[in-house]
Design an enzyme around this catalytic site. Structure first.
Site, PDB file in Angstrom:
ATOM      1  N   ARG D 112      -2.692  -7.997   7.280  1.00 40.07           N
ATOM      2  CA  ARG D 112      -3.866  -7.897   8.143  1.00 40.07           C
ATOM      3  C   ARG D 112      -4.503  -6.509   8.072  1.00 40.07           C
ATOM      4  NH1 ARG D 112      -5.477 -10.931  11.694  1.00 40.07           N
ATOM      5  NH2 ARG D 112      -7.294  -9.891  10.853  1.00 40.07           N
ATOM      6  N   SER D 122       3.432 -13.443  -7.666  1.00 38.69           N
ATOM      7  CA  SER D 122       2.708 -14.705  -7.552  1.00 38.69           C
ATOM      8  C   SER D 122       3.616 -15.901  -7.738  1.00 38.69           C
ATOM      9  CB  SER D 122       1.592 -14.768  -8.593  1.00 38.69           C
ATOM     10  OG  SER D 122       1.091 -16.096  -8.665  1.00 38.69           O
ATOM     11  N   ARG D 231       2.759  -0.343  13.884  1.00 36.53           N
ATOM     12  CA  ARG D 231       3.913  -1.132  13.462  1.00 36.53           C
ATOM     13  C   ARG D 231       5.255  -0.437  13.725  1.00 36.53           C
ATOM     14  NH1 ARG D 231       1.740  -6.041  13.675  1.00 36.53           N
ATOM     15  NH2 ARG D 231      -0.045  -6.233  12.280  1.00 36.53           N
TER      16      ARG D 231
END
Lengths: 311, 311, 311, 311
Positions: D112, D122, D231
């Site tokens: 975010r 991936s 955080r």
């Protein structure tokens, strides 16, 4: 698609009240405003607000170029010129806000586009509904053998059935445990009075990536077109392409002139390298050209011949 | 403020046509939509489009927190909670677009805020009008002796007169040369048929930083509030503060609940360091506290005492 | 270029001290680290720090594609593949920091690229040196008659001489007034004890756009290449192109493989629209094609024929 | 933490080769460069590159303020001043690149923060290892009853055991099905020659949010500090806080002066509203103040009294 009755009512209420404004209005977009466009088995995209239209793009460009744009005839010509020559800032002057319901593995690809504003449903605060994506049989594709990133043929018979069962069973079991771990009834009372209930922020970790989440996603027209050029492309994973295709229809209603220019220039077009362009010129001059000596690697040569339909 | 008659007509025409929309509308903002708010001697700010309102902030927050926000009573309480606790993403869901006419030295400060979309009048394409900023006598301030970045007393008498004359003369002379170098009449014909005329992109370099430019500037509400908290502040240069003050009035019309929360929490508030907070607690407990041993440097101590009104 | 003796000494001192590091190093870039590359009459570009090299691009790509890249042979092939297919994120993993001295009208174009970090010399805090850009005679170009945004022939004779004199005189006069308004000697004492001295933040507004400023500018490799593709282009104004050309040489020293791929794919290449591609295919098939019925507008047709060298 | 032997060898090789550079070096950071700092049960953070140090912050600030900073004594004082007064751009001039292995539900919070560069492993291209997060017993917390977003007491006895078993069983079952659906042996051969194998991009959707992923994450110092202030905070979920705490130690090695200023001003400090500040002043003046008439809502009053330790 599962809209809750509560959501359905909100949409009808929102559509019931017409207001007066002096702002530009995009009539074809107003027709579908707030309405959910179904995507995948339980997802949707819906437009909840927008700002600007084709004329706003023109207006901003004319501020930039001032009297200099007088010679640029009409608005359509100007929009096409801007898009063709990658004058991107006027397209940043339009903005749109979507409400999207989508599987988490799709959301993880989507969020890589950083030039947007996002408010996602928080599974720290709130409890996720028992909703997860199950591919339709025709989308249950094998791994491509030619392409690391792609899909091959559709699975068939027993293998298909077994795969579908596993996807469903894993999700059902995980949601069952999720709810048991939370230990909370819809009214907030404990399911089992002898359990404390695991914190929501922890319990969610057992849910699969196929779980549906939702978010508000707001973006300007330039960045939306960039997103769509990547995600409505045949190389994109089918599940995100389904959302991109739905949004393309929205763009068509919102800014039809820009949409057409985008189709003409960004979709179906191609980038030629200097060496590739040189090969094209030699071919047009009637020369016999082969990969060796062309200035292109074998892989680039194959890509160019494929583009020119000369394979 | 000098709006051209052409611009004035455009504004009246734009305001003459009311349209229907299903989108949220901010009635008090519609009252001033498109209208120019005068700033400085020839500048202005005007709103040309907007998206969302206070309710859109609430709506986005409720998507994020889901059922979790049911306990958060009313919309006003939620907005104040979000702003107080720096939950910024819901405020990104509203967007506004301004048309601003401003001196170049102000534009250079303004553009440092990167989270906005801009289309500026191009002096490579087009010719700049003979418009430049001259401070009103009461804003002709001396350099502050206390503060490298600030202004001191207002200049008076002969010095003031001379300064004003120089500012005007330099600009008038530069515009005279600019027009002579361009060698172009309003109808595009050469002023002097024996001259070629210097390229616009070069001729502009002789113009002063007081020259007026204009742009479309689009930004979301969160980033606008951040901009205003820096630029409507007493430490900002007066000339950019004048624009910020005008935009604050716009915010008040647009999102009145958010505006009030912004006034209460962001304006007139202060950040305390851990050490500063410890000093406050000791003072409240009746202790005698001095800088030495307080954990604050002399400069930090002065800043804290000034904040608490104990100098 | 005018580096102050103080700056020159700082550069030599910085280059005198070699340090040990475990980080990747770009040896050819180290050779010119800190050294000023002259641009225009008094400007410069110099690299003051960097992070990563070609191998860092490869490393990041291999994390993304994991075992999937094993089939992608060597590093050079991978870099070329990434650039050709616009996989841009691995190029974001390298970063470079420049110190640039440049005229303000160039700085105003430059700053429109928002994806960089900037610290500019502040004329609110500090006094600007008497340094401004004067074009060399061969860059004193007339306005293009074909192109609103471009330059035509070089000015000659009396007109050239007069233009140069005006550019110089306006700047000299403005700097004279600037210094008089500030009323401050180098040692901080007033020049005239009877004057207060105008605030720096106000006095600067009389200076021309040709005045030199300077900044630290930090950007990642992907965004730098995007900047260079726009600003090292023939459509860019000569004065910013001069900086872009100097930075291209820096890129060549820093990441030579990426540089070569950039030259091959981004420079001298072209974007074909779907309709344009269709025309090329018809031409290759030996068809006679004219604008009418080609699906291209007259302007687009001219652009395509020019690209293919068939005018 | 599980580093593969291959990764461990790469780290040792990278640390074995010392290079010469003229760039600034942060010696304490070099000591741990490339080395993995264990986080949670199988995750890690490691620094793979960096640019700049405390001196680079100072250098950039001095360019901005020019001669104006001569009066600002030493570097430490300047850094503390910049951080205290939120002059953020000089801190953007340092950059750091991490390699992080983390559970997907943590990655979803982390991403975010949009002002960073990311290359993630991936799962479209490559196969995920059978690695998922299981909380240690002391982190298996109940939902807080006071706070929608928080954790309460640690689960005990049978409930704890059952929750742990469910988390493990769901993940093990999902990975078992994932591997069966892929139908691919480590050497690329099919496990069962009668099955086609589901596409990787589809099979991954059955994996839980506790699955480990990894990425390269690059960010500048200003945005890193902002990330850490959110955080490394007590309101952040424990699992992301564990990463933030590890990164704080990295910051301490990299830019020790900035780290200390960050601890002093950003950690443990508080924001006072104008009304809150007025209450503090009245209390310091010896007044009896109660919530009613204080200008604060009951919730704000409670927050202030808690901050001042007067509950």
């Amino acid at each position: 698609m599962t809209l809750t009755p509560e959501q359905q009512t909100e949409i009808e209420e929102a559509r019931a009240e017409t207001r007066q404004t002096l702002r530009p209005v995009a009539p074809a977009l107003e027709e579908v405003l707030y309405r959910a466009i179904p995507v995948l088995d339980q997802g949707f995209v819906r437009v909840v607000d927008y700002m600007g239209d084709d004329a706003a793009v023109v207006q901003s460009a004319r501020v930039s170029y001032g009297r200099g744009t007088k010679s640029l005839r009409n608005d359509e010509g100007l929009i096409r010129y801007l898009l063709r020559h990658r004058h991107t800032t006027p397209f940043e002057m339009c903005e749109i806000k979507f409400h999207v319901k989508l599987p988490i593995f799709v959301a993880r690809q989507w969020i890589r586009h950083r030039t947007a504003n996002v408010n996602e449903y928080s599974a720290r605060y709130s409890i996720l509904d028992r909703e997860f994506y199950t591919p339709a049989p025709e989308h249950l594709a094998a791994q491509s053998t030619a392409n690391r990133q792609g899909r091959g043929d559709v699975l068939e018979g027993e293998e298909a059935a077994e795969v579908l069962a596993w996807l469903r069973d894993d999700a059902e079991q995980a949601f069952g445990h999720y709810e048991a771990m939370l230990n909370e009834l819809p009214d907030g009372q404990p399911r089992d009075p002898n359990r404390q209930g695991l914190a929501r922020e922890l319990a969610r970790m057992t849910l699969p990536l196929s779980t549906y989440t939702q978010w508000y996603w707001k973006i300007d027209l330039h960045n939306l077109l960039h997103f769509l050029s990547l995600r409505a492309d045949s190389h994109a994973q089918y599940e995100i392409r389904a959302y991109a295709d739905a949004m393309l229809e929205v763009v068509k209603r919102w800014v039809p002139v820009t949409y057409q220019a985008f189709q003409d220039y960004a979709v179906g077009g191609a980038q030629l390298s200097a060496a590739g362009l040189a090969v094209v010129k030699r071919l047009l001059a009637g020369e016999e050209v082969v990969q060796e000596g062309s200035g292109l690697s074998p892989r680039e040569w194959r890509e160019l011949m494929s583009l020119l339909g000369r394979e």
